[in-house]
Design a protein around this motif. Structure first.
Motif, PDB file in Angstrom:
ATOM      1  N   PHE A 295       0.838  -1.201   0.000  1.00 38.47           N
ATOM      2  CA  PHE A 295       0.000   0.000   0.000  1.00 38.47           C
ATOM      3  C   PHE A 295       0.876   1.256   0.000  1.00 38.47           C
ATOM      4  O   PHE A 295       0.638   2.190  -0.765  1.00 38.47           O
TER       5      PHE A 295
ATOM      6  N   ARG B  66       2.322   2.231  -3.300  1.00 38.64           N
ATOM      7  CA  ARG B  66       1.449   2.851  -4.314  1.00 38.64           C
ATOM      8  C   ARG B  66       1.678   4.360  -4.422  1.00 38.64           C
ATOM      9  O   ARG B  66       1.342   4.958  -5.437  1.00 38.64           O
TER      10      ARG B  66
ATOM     11  N   CYS C 295       0.185   6.911   4.790  1.00 42.67           N
ATOM     12  CA  CYS C 295      -0.245   5.700   4.083  1.00 42.67           C
ATOM     13  C   CYS C 295      -0.030   4.459   4.952  1.00 42.67           C
ATOM     14  O   CYS C 295      -0.858   3.540   4.942  1.00 42.67           O
TER      15      CYS C 295
ATOM     16  N   ALA D 151      -2.985   2.130   5.974  1.00 44.97           N
ATOM     17  CA  ALA D 151      -3.003   0.720   5.574  1.00 44.97           C
ATOM     18  C   ALA D 151      -3.428  -0.150   6.756  1.00 44.97           C
ATOM     19  O   ALA D 151      -4.157  -1.142   6.586  1.00 44.97           O
TER      20      ALA D 151
ATOM     21  N   ARG E 228     -11.838   3.201  -1.586  1.00 44.27           N
ATOM     22  CA  ARG E 228     -11.101   3.298  -2.850  1.00 44.27           C
ATOM     23  C   ARG E 228     -11.214   4.706  -3.419  1.00 44.27           C
ATOM     24  O   ARG E 228     -12.261   5.353  -3.276  1.00 44.27           O
TER      25      ARG E 228
ATOM     26  N   PRO F 279      -3.642   6.970  -3.128  1.00 42.84           N
ATOM     27  CA  PRO F 279      -3.611   6.120  -1.930  1.00 42.84           C
ATOM     28  C   PRO F 279      -3.588   6.929  -0.632  1.00 42.84           C
ATOM     29  O   PRO F 279      -4.063   6.444   0.405  1.00 42.84           O
TER      30      PRO F 279
ATOM     31  N   GLU G 138      -7.129   7.622   0.220  1.00 44.60           N
ATOM     32  CA  GLU G 138      -7.725   6.384   0.743  1.00 44.60           C
ATOM     33  C   GLU G 138      -7.287   6.168   2.194  1.00 44.60           C
ATOM     34  O   GLU G 138      -8.102   5.827   3.066  1.00 44.60           O
ATOM     35  N   ALA G 139      -5.995   6.370   2.445  1.00 46.05           N
ATOM     36  CA  ALA G 139      -5.453   6.137   3.796  1.00 46.05           C
ATOM     37  C   ALA G 139      -6.106   7.063   4.813  1.00 46.05           C
ATOM     38  O   ALA G 139      -6.533   6.630   5.897  1.00 46.05           O
TER      39      ALA G 139
END
Ligand SMILES: Cc1cc2nc3c(=O)[nH]c(=O)nc-3n(C[C@H](O)[C@H](O)[C@H](O)COP(=O)(O)O)c2cc1C
Length: 372
Positions: free
Chosen positions: A43, A46, A136, A140, A154, A351, A354-355
């Protein structure tokens, strides 16, 4: 000057661009949670610049190392969980001209105003995009816990240099739209070079980024994120609502200048009859038929997918000369930025968004159900 976030699940981020390491301390994860360290590293990877020409040429392994918080079986043990990512490729001399002359658009001037010259300038110091590495890593871990609760998160590049991707399907809350959203979210999981739903739009974005780069300029854009699987009723009214918690977290990402939920600013131009999400009964539950609210009403989840969009400004470190001021002499100065920089933060920020959304949602979920 804490760089900390969260209530039930807290994260403190530390480090500077050119310090020995950046990292985070995460507290509040349930003890006994198995941690998949390979998934965590994948992760974090990314957000690496990769070999794409629009990313910074600064390349580092960025291997997250958990130095505290796990037991011998690799599960969370209840102690604070600390992750470090070493900075292994620094070139501080590239930033020597910024010690007195701040870059327009970066935090050089405000850090000087706050810390009176004691700030760490090289690489942007604590304001560097490198601090999104630990974010991140923390995210994760939150994602791994959320997966055990059936929650997925996502994001995609919704807009870059003015070119738009197709939006997530979740504004229509029908069963079909939710299935389409799940398909869209898993399609993004294949690690495509440009994380868009519309591959052709992604190619046009790449062309626009390369055109800006050829002119030694930078571009901004929008990242859209969806969180699915949250039950109705999570959150709080007024100041600790899901929107408040998420916005606070998302504005912690460097270069974010706007956050909107559901229809966001577009709702200001709609009528109530268009914007309201009528209810219906589905599988014995009351659900909104549409999702203009982006899954949140009164700061509390509706059970529909949570939809948020973040606007990223263009990277401030442009390679053309600009006006600034020499803060030592208080004379006008012209500044040419050196160093290694991204042409856009948007792609690498997918990402990161998302995190951060995962951290905010996990924080709210860990505090749920409320005790009041
Ligand atoms: C993933 C990511 C990468 C970034 N890369 C750079 C960069 O290479 N050069 C730069 O000047 N700013 C970069 N930034 C943005 C700066 O860190 C940010 O503009 C700065 O800290 C000032 O904060 P503000 O823009 O939120 O006001 C990046 C941001 C992110 C999220």
């Amino acid at each position: 000057m804490p760089s900390s976030l969260g209530t039930a699940l807290t994260v403190s981020v530390f480090g500077q661009s050119h310090s020995p390491a950046v990292g985070c301390v995460v507290e509040g994860l349930p003890a006994g949670m198995p941690v998949d360290q390979d998934a965590l590293a994948a992760f974090v990877a990314r957000r690496a610049p990769g070999n794409d020409p629009w990313g910074t040429p600064r390349r580092e392994p960025d291997l997250p190392r958990i130095v505290s918080g796990l037991n011998v079986d690799g599960e969370t043990c209840g102690a604070p969980l600390a992750v470090i990512i070493e900075n292994t490729n620094t070139r501080s001399q590239d930033y020597s001209n910024l010690l007195d002359v701040p870059r327009p658009g970066h935090a050089d001037f405000t850090a000087w105003a706050k810390w009176h010259g004691a700030q760490d300038v090289p690489g942007g110091g604590h304001f560097s995009g490198r601090l999104t590495g630990p974010l991140c890593a923390a995210g994760a871990l939150a994602l791994q816990w959320l997966a055990t609760r059936g929650v997925s998160v996502r994001a995609h590049v919704a807009e870059l240099a003015g070119i738009e991707d197709a939006p997530f399907s979740a504004l229509d809350n029908s069963v079909e739209a939710r299935e389409a959203l799940a398909r869209e979210m898993s399609a993004l999981a294949d690690g495509r070079r440009m994380p868009t739903l519309d591959v052709e739009a992604g190619q046009r974005m790449i062309d626009a980024v390369m055109a800006a780069r050829a002119e030694r300029d930078t571009v901004g854009g929008v990242v859209e994120c969806a969180c699915c699987g949250l039950p109705a009723g999570v959150g709080s009214p007024m100041f600790d609502g899901i929107e408040n918690v998420m916005a606070r977290a998302l504005f912690g990402i460097p270069a974010v200048k706007g956050v909107e939920f559901g229809r966001g600013f577009a709702a200001a131009r709609m009528r109530g009859t268009e914007n309201n999400d009528p209810y219906e009964v589905r599988d014995g539950a009351c659900v909104p038929r549409t999702n203009n609210a982006g899954g949140i009403l009164g700061g509390i989840t509706t059970g529909a997918p949570l939809l948020v969009r973040c606007a990223f400004k263009p990277i401030s470190s442009v390679m053309v000369e600009q006006d600034s001021v020499d803060l030592a002499s208080m004379e006008p100065a012209r500044l040419k930025v050196h160093g290694r920089h991204d042409t856009t933060a948007v792609i690498r920020a997918v990402p990161v968004v998302e995190a951060v959304c995962a951290l905010a949602v996990a924080d709210a979920l860990l505090a749920w159900p409320p005790q009041e």
